[in-house]
Each structure stands twice: as structure tokens, then as C-alpha cells.
Design an enzyme around this catalytic site. Sequence first.
Site, PDB file in Angstrom:
ATOM      1  CB  SER A 153      57.495  12.049  35.876  1.00  0.00           C
ATOM      2  OG  SER A 153      58.077  10.848  36.365  1.00  0.00           O
ATOM      3  CE1 TYR A 167      56.383   9.756  31.134  1.00  0.00           C
ATOM      4  CE2 TYR A 167      57.871   9.494  33.004  1.00  0.00           C
ATOM      5  CZ  TYR A 167      56.603   9.751  32.504  1.00  0.00           C
ATOM      6  OH  TYR A 167      55.566  10.001  33.374  1.00  0.00           O
TER       7      TYR A 167
END
Length: 258
Positions: A153, A167
Site C-alpha cells: 500500500s 495498517y
Amino acid sequence: MQQHTPNSNLAAPVVLITGGGRGIGAASAKRFAKAGYQVVVNYLSNHQAAQALKQEIEALGTSCMTVAADVSNEQQVSNMFAEIKQQFGALDVLVNNAGILETQSRMDDISVERFERILRTNVISCFLCAKAAVKQMSTRYGGNGGAIVNVSSGAAKSGSPNEYVDYAASKGAMDSLTRGLALEVANEGVRVNGVRPGLIYTEMHASGGEPLRVQRLQSKIPLQRGGEAEEVAEAIFWLASNQSSFVTGTFIDTTGGL
């Protein structure tokens, strides 16, 4: 070094996509199917979505297998890889796509339990599946080579402050794993790369409590729009294919320039 060439096999090459029932995973499954791969879609619990995707893939004229497994569980991963090998033979491509995020929060409000849950789902799953794939693909173990693509990501670089530091940390760990593993198996016929999606229109944002997050932030993207899952799938497919045969240990940022 032995060069892996999927289309040189008599049987169609085999790809496993973890967390493949929706979003980027589902788009990737369809992209590989269009190229003639036999597709294995792993999912955790949404059987209906996985079966619907299986029907779409089979309509494209290729084989599809769905496997329900928690890929953060070592025994379930072992069982899944054994099942794939029994049905399709050795794996050619692994796409580590399984991942979760939780409600937007400052880091000082995140519990240890949540942090551990994120790391287990996003990092341990990548580790377990990559380890199992290497033992099938690597020439060190008698394999014919292959490719691993890890879906990271843009948060790995931004840190995602005030939203998803846990995350982001998990994706940073995934990037380190990608680089390290790539160098370990580079002379064993296995290439390992990653993609870092940015603001992509998927259902994942709803998990964080803001379904319209992309729309809120798209003005900050140089390309002035959010990305589509299919655009990320193209990057994943390229990294898995022989078109990127001299590429390993690197990343494609699919972030619109953000």
C-alpha cells in the site's frame, strides 16, 4: 539460472490469489483468467462472492478453484497449498493480496489486540504463503521457478497518520519481506515484487468507516481521481508475467502520483 516461462508448460500456468473474492483480488483473478491462467481464489468467509467470481472466470474459458482458508493460520495454508498441488500441480504465481484495516483512529487509541490482528492478517499471511510458494517454485526444492507479487500500500510510505498507522506498519513490514525474499531466491528462478496501491475504489474503505474516502481525498492526487481495481490488477499481472523477467525486489506505486 533457470528462467520461468509459464506458457512453455503443456498445462496452463496456475495462479493463487489470496483474499481474491473482492476488490483488487477479484480484478486480478479476472486479469489472469483472460491470459489463460488456471486461477485459485482464496477467501476467508464470503463463499457467495467467491462462487460468483468462479462462474465469471469459468465463463472466460479457464479453470477456477475456490479455497476457503485463513491464510494467517499455518495449518490452513499448508492444507490449501496441498489441495492446489493435488488439483492443478505446482503453483506458477502467488499474489499475496489478503489484508484488512480497521476503523480510522489515532495510534494512541489503537489497542494491542487490534495491532496484533492487523499484523497477523496482513504480514503473517504474506510470510506463510510466500514460504509455501517458494518450497514449490524454487529450483532449490526441485521447482520450475515462478513469481510472487505482494500487494502492499502507499500507506507503507505515508504512514497513514490519524487513520491507519497499524495498517501502514503492516505494509511497511510486507515491503521489507518482499525485498529480502527477492534477494534470497533471485538465483532460484523465483522473482518477488510488490505493488503499492493508493486511493483505489474498493470496498475496503468502508471497513475503515468511510466508504467515500477516495472521493474526499481525490483532489490531493496529482491525476485528480481515484484508481480502479483493474488498474492495479494490470500492474500485478505485469510483475507476474515474463514481460518483467528482469525485475525483482522492486515495487510499482499505483497511486496516481500521490
